[in-house]
Motif scaffolding. Sequence first.
Motif, short mmCIF file in Angstrom:
data_model
loop_
_atom_site.label_atom_id
_atom_site.label_comp_id
_atom_site.label_asym_id
_atom_site.label_seq_id
_atom_site.Cartn_x
_atom_site.Cartn_y
_atom_site.Cartn_z
N LYS A 154 0.82 -1.21 0.00
CA LYS A 154 0.00 0.00 0.00
C LYS A 154 0.85 1.27 0.00
O LYS A 154 0.55 2.23 -0.69
N ALA A 155 1.93 1.29 0.79
CA ALA A 155 2.82 2.46 0.86
C ALA A 155 4.23 1.97 1.14
O ALA A 155 4.42 0.88 1.69
N MET A 156 5.24 2.78 0.76
CA MET A 156 6.62 2.36 0.98
C MET A 156 7.52 3.55 1.28
O MET A 156 7.24 4.68 0.88
N HIS A 168 -1.47 3.56 6.68
CA HIS A 168 -1.07 4.78 5.99
C HIS A 168 -1.22 4.65 4.48
O HIS A 168 -0.91 3.61 3.90
N ASP A 169 -1.71 5.73 3.87
CA ASP A 169 -1.79 5.73 2.41
C ASP A 169 -0.51 6.29 1.77
O ASP A 169 -0.26 6.09 0.59
N LYS A 170 0.30 7.02 2.57
CA LYS A 170 1.60 7.53 2.12
C LYS A 170 2.62 7.24 3.21
O LYS A 170 2.29 7.22 4.40
N LEU A 171 3.88 7.05 2.79
CA LEU A 171 4.95 6.79 3.73
C LEU A 171 6.25 7.33 3.13
O LEU A 171 6.51 7.16 1.94
N THR A 172 7.08 8.01 3.95
CA THR A 172 8.37 8.51 3.46
C THR A 172 9.32 8.69 4.64
O THR A 172 8.89 8.95 5.77
N TYR A 173 10.62 8.57 4.37
CA TYR A 173 11.65 8.69 5.40
C TYR A 173 12.58 9.84 5.03
O TYR A 173 13.01 9.97 3.88
N LEU A 179 10.36 9.02 10.25
CA LEU A 179 9.48 8.41 9.27
C LEU A 179 8.15 9.14 9.32
O LEU A 179 7.60 9.37 10.40
N TYR A 180 7.65 9.54 8.15
CA TYR A 180 6.38 10.27 8.07
C TYR A 180 5.37 9.45 7.28
O TYR A 180 5.72 8.72 6.34
N GLY A 181 4.10 9.58 7.66
CA GLY A 181 3.04 8.92 6.93
C GLY A 181 1.74 9.69 7.07
O GLY A 181 1.57 10.48 8.01
N THR A 182 0.83 9.47 6.14
CA THR A 182 -0.50 10.06 6.25
C THR A 182 -1.53 8.94 6.29
O THR A 182 -1.39 7.92 5.63
#
Length: 401
Positions: A84-86, A131-136, A142-145
Amino acid sequence: MTPTFRQAARKSAVAALSAAVGAGLLTAASVAAAPTAQAATTCGGTASIYGILPDGRLTFSSITPATGQLKKVRVGVDLGFEPKAMATLNFNTVLVTSTTGALYRLDVLTNNESLVLERPPVKTFDSGWTHDKLTYDGHGHLYGTAGGVLLQYLVSQPKPTGSAHIGQRKEIGSGFVLKTLTAAGDDRLLATTSAGALYSYRIAGDGSWDRDDLKASGWSGFDQVVSPGGGLYYGRIEATGAMYWYKDADPADGSGSDIAYHNDTPVNTGCWTQELLSAQPGTFACTTSADPLDGRDIPAVKAAGRDLMNKHDGGAWNSTTQWNCLEQLWDKESGWRYWADNPNSTAYGIPQALPGSKMDAFGDDWRTNPVTQIKWGLSYIDGQYDTPCGAWSHFLSHNWY
């Protein structure tokens, strides 16, 4: 359904870019008059992007920052779950959520000649990761929405195994209904909306945040935007599978007016079919020096060139043989003069980039900073010829490289 990732549509553009002409074509005026050097801001590094294809296979792509040219693509195994997100933590660790809310860690053994996992995906959390979004951001966060809420987590280990290493969950705010989300630096996020706006977010230590509206429109076509840092942005268009690249001269100034659009030389005009993309963070960076190299001191410029070449790609070119090739190549092209301006074309600088403005990817001081030009030239040679000796061999056969 292995993607070909071919660049046939870009061949003519790349050939034109590589057509740096030989020695003897510089005018006396261009050799004699050097423009005054400004404060030196130079960029360098790599652009590495992981992805997941619709059939569940992991991919790895390497892009030459100097030209946007796709250097290599590797396709790995089916992950065995629906992603779903990475987010990419480092060169061999990727986090991926599943549609069931689990969080997996992917341990990459190699992405050089093939893409191989060291072990099957490791499930670090059974649930809760919706989470639908994920980023480092490359600096521990680590951030996610999820449902329009932006969340922050502290990652304390390069290969986290669970809540002991991914924790301190913090709710940053609501209203983050975004089309794309990527980290652009330390606690700095880049995002687009469905309406096409481009936003930059800065997250403070206490969890407060502010937003800069870089562009009001024009970015709606991208369903994936990723950044390896240093103001370098890549956007994938879902409808065509094309990938385009952009360089923000100063990603910290809160303005989008200095973003250079390289739409004439896309990474690809198609074939980027991954449903998810994630850049390795912090692999491209810019630094400013208050004491720039005196570009008129050619021996000093060559010494800097050799040092940069020796360090390039982890020291892979650190040899007298490669240096002899590079020194002769740029002796012929420009005499190692940063102001070398070809009167018969728009080729410019030590590597004779065509046009010279292509070097803006490595610094907005590309006209006067030999270090910026050298870094760009090394990146270009790496992407086009693999080594300085490969470029020198081509020059000897064609009188350009």
